[in-house]
Design an enzyme around this catalytic site. Structure first.
Site, PDB file in Angstrom:
ATOM      1  N   GLU A  20      29.321   4.439  71.814  1.00 16.58           N
ATOM      2  CA  GLU A  20      28.252   3.725  72.514  1.00 16.58           C
ATOM      3  C   GLU A  20      28.806   2.914  73.687  1.00 16.58           C
ATOM      4  O   GLU A  20      28.201   2.882  74.762  1.00 16.58           O
ATOM      5  CB  GLU A  20      27.521   2.822  71.524  1.00 16.58           C
ATOM      6  CG  GLU A  20      26.717   3.592  70.483  1.00 16.58           C
ATOM      7  CD  GLU A  20      26.463   2.828  69.207  1.00 16.58           C
ATOM      8  OE1 GLU A  20      25.744   3.367  68.339  1.00 16.58           O
ATOM      9  OE2 GLU A  20      26.991   1.705  69.065  1.00 16.58           O
ATOM     10  N   ASN A  49      29.712   0.788  68.825  1.00 14.73           N
ATOM     11  CA  ASN A  49      30.912   1.511  68.430  1.00 14.73           C
ATOM     12  C   ASN A  49      31.556   2.084  69.690  1.00 14.73           C
ATOM     13  O   ASN A  49      31.025   1.928  70.802  1.00 14.73           O
ATOM     14  CB  ASN A  49      30.605   2.584  67.386  1.00 14.73           C
ATOM     15  CG  ASN A  49      29.615   3.633  67.883  1.00 14.73           C
ATOM     16  OD1 ASN A  49      29.583   3.982  69.058  1.00 14.73           O
ATOM     17  ND2 ASN A  49      28.791   4.152  66.980  1.00 14.73           N
ATOM     18  N   ASP A 106      25.178  -1.013  59.830  1.00 10.71           N
ATOM     19  CA  ASP A 106      24.145  -1.935  59.346  1.00 10.71           C
ATOM     20  C   ASP A 106      24.772  -3.098  58.585  1.00 10.71           C
ATOM     21  O   ASP A 106      24.346  -4.246  58.714  1.00 10.71           O
ATOM     22  CB  ASP A 106      23.169  -1.203  58.413  1.00 10.71           C
ATOM     23  CG  ASP A 106      22.425  -0.067  59.101  1.00 10.71           C
ATOM     24  OD1 ASP A 106      22.280  -0.118  60.337  1.00 10.71           O
ATOM     25  OD2 ASP A 106      21.994   0.866  58.397  1.00 10.71           O
TER      26      ASP A 106
END
Length: 310
Positions: free
Chosen positions: A190, A187, A257
């Site tokens: 990150e 993301n 996920d």
């Protein structure tokens, strides 16, 4: 319509398996000890979290899924193993470790509003699976590394998977540990930590991705930008913008996920990064309309697969 069969795909999911618990109750007073609500819980639910949720999402697409990680020798670990087996996820490489604690995220709700989250975890360094030498990596179409930075993911796995079609959902600041992965899905936060500079615009994201690709030899980076959609950046100046679906009041729990699960399976089947990312993006837009850690229904999956011819 005859859709391709995901059941032919064999997937290895390696990562931090967690138990997500949800407590529901009523608040009838404020504590006399501190200005906080006193919750009286009356319902509790358990769901697969972390790498377990990745495995469950892939299993919901009818793939053959094997999970690798550890749980503690505790009640929460037993619940995790039960949930994995209940959903026909292969647990032969899930280690029950007497010295470690199962990672648990406890969420407490009153009138459908989360009032606190309690994380029970112990981060570890350089966990080594006792099953490592038993895993035949060549038996799997894709190796998915679901890194929540709790200790499961380390160089042991990256080196072993060098020659595989490896897809990583990263959490570590240093992307050196993910070097040579086929696809990595950070993301913005990150990506920004790995890049070392503030990322504000779409152009900043593209510039950061290009640098990471040159530095760490990724084939593709898919930068997840929440309400701003996704950006696919690949070698040879490849860039594709994927706009976000418009969602009101999304619950983003487990959305990452869903992205890596749908992306990985679609890419294994089609080798088409754009179609696979659009498939994953749309699936995530559906799952954030649900409460908590969730997977899509068979009807929703069929609708998405038909839309993208998968």
């Amino acid at each position: 319509m005859n859709l391709p069969d995901f059941s032919t795909s064999s997937i290895l999911v390696v990562g931090d398996i967690m138990l997500d618990t949800y407590w529901y109750g009523d608040v009838v007073r404020i504590s006399p000890e501190a200005p906080v609500p006193v919750l009286t819980p009356d319902k509790e639910y358990y769901r697969l979290g972390g790498a377990g949720n990745v495995a469950l999402n892939m299993k919901s697409l009818n793939a053959q899924v094997t999970c690798v990680g550890y749980v503690g020798d505790d009640n929460e670990g037993k619940k995790l193993i039960h949930l994995l087996k209940k959903n026909s996820i292969d647990t032969r490489f899930v280690e029950i470790n007497k010295k470690l604690k199962t990672t648990v995220k406890k969420r407490f709700f009153c009138e459908k509003k989360q009032i606190i989250r309690l994380d029970e975890e112990k981060k570890i360094d350089n966990w080594k699976s006792k099953y490592f030498n038993s895993i035949e990596f060549d038996d799997y179409d894709i190796v998915v590394l679901s890194d929540y930075n709790k200790g499961v993911l380390n160089n042991q796995w990256y080196k072993a998977s060098d020659t595989k079609n490896i897809v990583i959902d990263p959490k570590k600041r240093n992307f050196e540990l993910y070097k040579n992965a086929n696809i990595i899905t950070p993301n913005v936060n990150e990506l920004q930590k790995a890049y070392g500079k503030k990322i504000v615009s779409r152009e900043d994201s593209i510039k950061a991705c290009k640098k990471m690709i040159r530095k760490y030899n990724f084939n593709y980076i898919i930068a997840k930008r929440g309400a701003d959609g996704m950006i696919i950046v690949g070698k040879n100046e490849f860039v594709e913008i994927i706009e976000a679906e418009k969602i009101s009041n999304p619950d983003v729990t487990g959305a990452g996920d869903t992205v890596i699960s749908y992306l990985s399976l679609a890419y294994a089947l089609t080798n088409d990064i754009v179609k696979s990312a659009k498939f994953a993006n749309y699936a995530a837009s559906k799952v954030v309309n649900k409460f908590g850690t969730s997977v899509l229904s068979k009807k929703e999956i069929l609708e998405i697969r038909s839309r993208y011819k998968l």
